[in-house]
Design a protein around this motif. Sequence first.
Motif, PDB file in Angstrom:
ATOM      1  N   ASP A  62       0.866  -1.187   0.000  1.00  0.00           N
ATOM      2  CA  ASP A  62       0.000   0.000   0.000  1.00  0.00           C
ATOM      3  C   ASP A  62       0.904   1.239   0.000  1.00  0.00           C
ATOM      4  O   ASP A  62       1.673   1.463   0.933  1.00  0.00           O
ATOM      5  N   VAL A 126      -8.482  -7.559   6.071  1.00  0.00           N
ATOM      6  CA  VAL A 126      -7.284  -8.199   5.532  1.00  0.00           C
ATOM      7  C   VAL A 126      -7.685  -9.572   5.012  1.00  0.00           C
ATOM      8  O   VAL A 126      -8.156 -10.414   5.778  1.00  0.00           O
ATOM      9  N   THR A 130      -2.873 -13.049   3.491  1.00  0.00           N
ATOM     10  CA  THR A 130      -2.384 -11.763   2.991  1.00  0.00           C
ATOM     11  C   THR A 130      -1.789 -10.958   4.130  1.00  0.00           C
ATOM     12  O   THR A 130      -2.315 -10.943   5.242  1.00  0.00           O
ATOM     13  N   ILE A 132      -0.481  -6.913   4.823  1.00  0.00           N
ATOM     14  CA  ILE A 132      -0.522  -5.553   4.285  1.00  0.00           C
ATOM     15  C   ILE A 132       0.789  -4.853   4.630  1.00  0.00           C
ATOM     16  O   ILE A 132       1.199  -4.820   5.790  1.00  0.00           O
TER      17      ILE A 132
END
Length: 872
Positions: A62, A126, A130, A132
């Motif tokens: 991100d 989330v 995975t 982030i």
Amino acid sequence: MFPAVTSDSSSSLYSGLIAQLHASRARWSRARCSRRRAHQPHSGASEELEVRTLPAITIAIDYSRDTQGFFNQQARRDELQRAADSLASALQDDLSAISPGGGNNWTATFTHPGNGGTASVSNLSVPADTLILFAGGMQLSGSIAEGGPGGFNASGNASWLNLLSTRGEAGAGGSAASQSDVGFWGGTIMFSTSASWHTGSGVPAGGSHDLYSIALHELSHFLGVGSSNAWFNQISGGSFTGVNSVAEFGGNVPLSGTGHWASGTSSTVPGTGANQTAVMVPAVVSGVQKEMTVLDWAALQDIGWQVELANAVPTLNNIVDLSLEEGAGEQTVNLSGITAGAGESQPLRVTASSSNSALIADVQVQYVSPQTTGQVRFTPTAGQTGFSTITVVVEDGGRDRNLSTASDNATTSRSFVVSVGTSRPTIISPLVSTAEQRPRIEWTAVPGAASYEVWIGNSSIGQNPWVLGDSATTFFDVPVNLGIGKMDLWVRGVRSNGTFMPWTDMHRFVVTTVPTMDALNVRQEIARPTVTWQAIPGAESYDVWVNNTSTGETQVIRQTVGSNSWTPAADLPMSRYRIWVRGIAADRFFGGWGVRSDFYVAPAPLIDSPAVPTFDRTPQFSWGEVAGADSYGIYLKRLADGSVIANLNGLATPEWTPSVDLADGNYAWWALAESSVANFRSGWSTRIEFHVGGQTSVYGPSSPSASRTPYIDWVPVIGAARYELWVNGDAEGPKVIHETSLTNFWFKVQTPLQSGGTYRVWVRAISGGGEVAIWSSQYVFTVSAVDDPEVPEDLLDLLANPGSADDAVRNPSDDHSAVSLAAAAVNDQEDVNPGSAADQDQPVVEFHADHAVFDELHVAAWFAAAGELPDV
């Protein structure tokens, strides 16, 4: 963290579970750091046929906090993504999804990668498997990069809190000293904006730092190496004792500090046999590019990650299809791009075969490992026409570097089509693009063809074929949705004897289907409206574009969303808006923009005060600001006679104070927001009632009360210095309880009341200046004919000292817990002595609210009512 010279540091902070009894919820804060495909048509570029294992873990990067624009350069993003994929491809853990809701809430906390401060995201979702990663760049002091896991604050049930701490990894739970695994939502990585960075392959120039190598180091910290309890629990005497690391190193691994291998520690790079300084040493040397070593991978295994080092797939460049005249002689086809795969150097073998031995009987390969080029040679059979698919296979020696042991070998296949003395159709439609999901495919007729075969590949998702079909005519209606994206089309004729003619050249067209917006209310009375549209086949995500038509500002929001629904992440200012949406395929192909939708945002203000009784005759009326509003209005009326006290608009600030005293009694008021730029007003706020003169209302305990020593609750009064409480019992008579100096707005009965008894309650407030308010309306409750449950000692201590709750989750058995408050009527009443005979004729209050702790957060909800709106 990579220091400029020799060392970095990582930390892990833990705090326990805190019980908040009066909020009746637990808050937990913890910061922690070969499937062969059908024969494929060809006309210019062949397709690679590989057996691949998809990685179990995805590191989703991100860049929204990259406020200094470090990753504005695509090359830097590519290098970070390459490093993240290199690690994620070997991690086979199963991480549970984080899906807040139903009373389970959380806030992800992490170091802001653009400024070094603390950042947070509320109720971040989330996906399973995975992590982030918030990435950015900033000026760093004493280091050139930093990375590590994030933390969180949460409320909810025990399984929810355990999920946030472990992601389903059993070894990640329990006390810090017992943890042997990691399971977190993600974290941060940041790079120095003042350092010189190298991107791409090859050796970095002197003085520059290789972004890929340093990203591997910081991502290892992000995954828990040197930053997790699972790591620290395996340190002894300045060395790391993890079983996998010890096996690879030949003994305990010396450390530099507590988070890195000792300087100079080296190991081999998987698949190459080459020796290299390990990634997790504390210093970075400019002009060097690294890969993860076996020792670095072992560290990840020792802290609980399930590491499966995949053998990189060999490479071979595309081979162009070949069209020959009948009787053509020997052909030579050059091969290029032959390697063992990224970072590997195993021995290689190249073989080739023909699908049509009658046309091409023998295919010879000339190749010597480890060269990157070779040749394929063949001669079509004289007097034969048709086509043959030549398949070239590159095979490596696997992790044991031995071509004879095929179990660990990896292969790559490339195919190309040789057509001899045949003709091909010409595709007529669709030529370039179509908005139809199921278009008609048309082509020219080919002499000798009894039917035709159609092959459509979806290049955007990498699936080939996507559609296979047959047609007895020169057109084919696609029977399924193609999805948006790039489509590759081939057509070939089929003779009556079943033999095939050559494929056409590849014809590419695009599908640009636009989304259809669902019905949207033009007036949105919330600041974060949700917009939905019909999902588009093939759309992996959607591009959302929002303009502010009141101000003329374009792209006030430009956002990619993963579903066919969009809700702004922040409140939209009061204004008029126009929104468009288009689909995005897996390869970032953009479909067409849908029809626009217009709406305007007009949220009503949230009321602040007054919302409870008050002794102040000129109270200040205040409400929350509304983004985009430049003025406000207020409507105030007295309930006794319905007279309007104030009906104002154009107020510059969200507040107003009467210029003269308000008469004692009950009042109702509302507020609204106005925008001259958008040229409209919001709706009225929630109706709020309050009493001038300090008359309170009793609302607890619930009736019947299960406790013989219940809490008696009443609404707090602004300006009250103390309260007088009066309780009569139908059996005991007047003054069962009489308290005159209560400073809280609740009272716990000390002497047990009679089981089955009925009791009447009055309360009045006394101001700091000695003013005595009229008594509350009479409140009646009964006591169930049961005994009180025993209250644990620690709960009694907590009730006596609510600010000193320990870290255990409390579930108190009495009913003095936070519940949703309903509206209570506040009635005018004469000031009578509850102990006199006159009080027996007072009307019984019909409303009996559930017993609750009353605090400032409940005040507005207590008095909110869905009554009539003011006339304007």
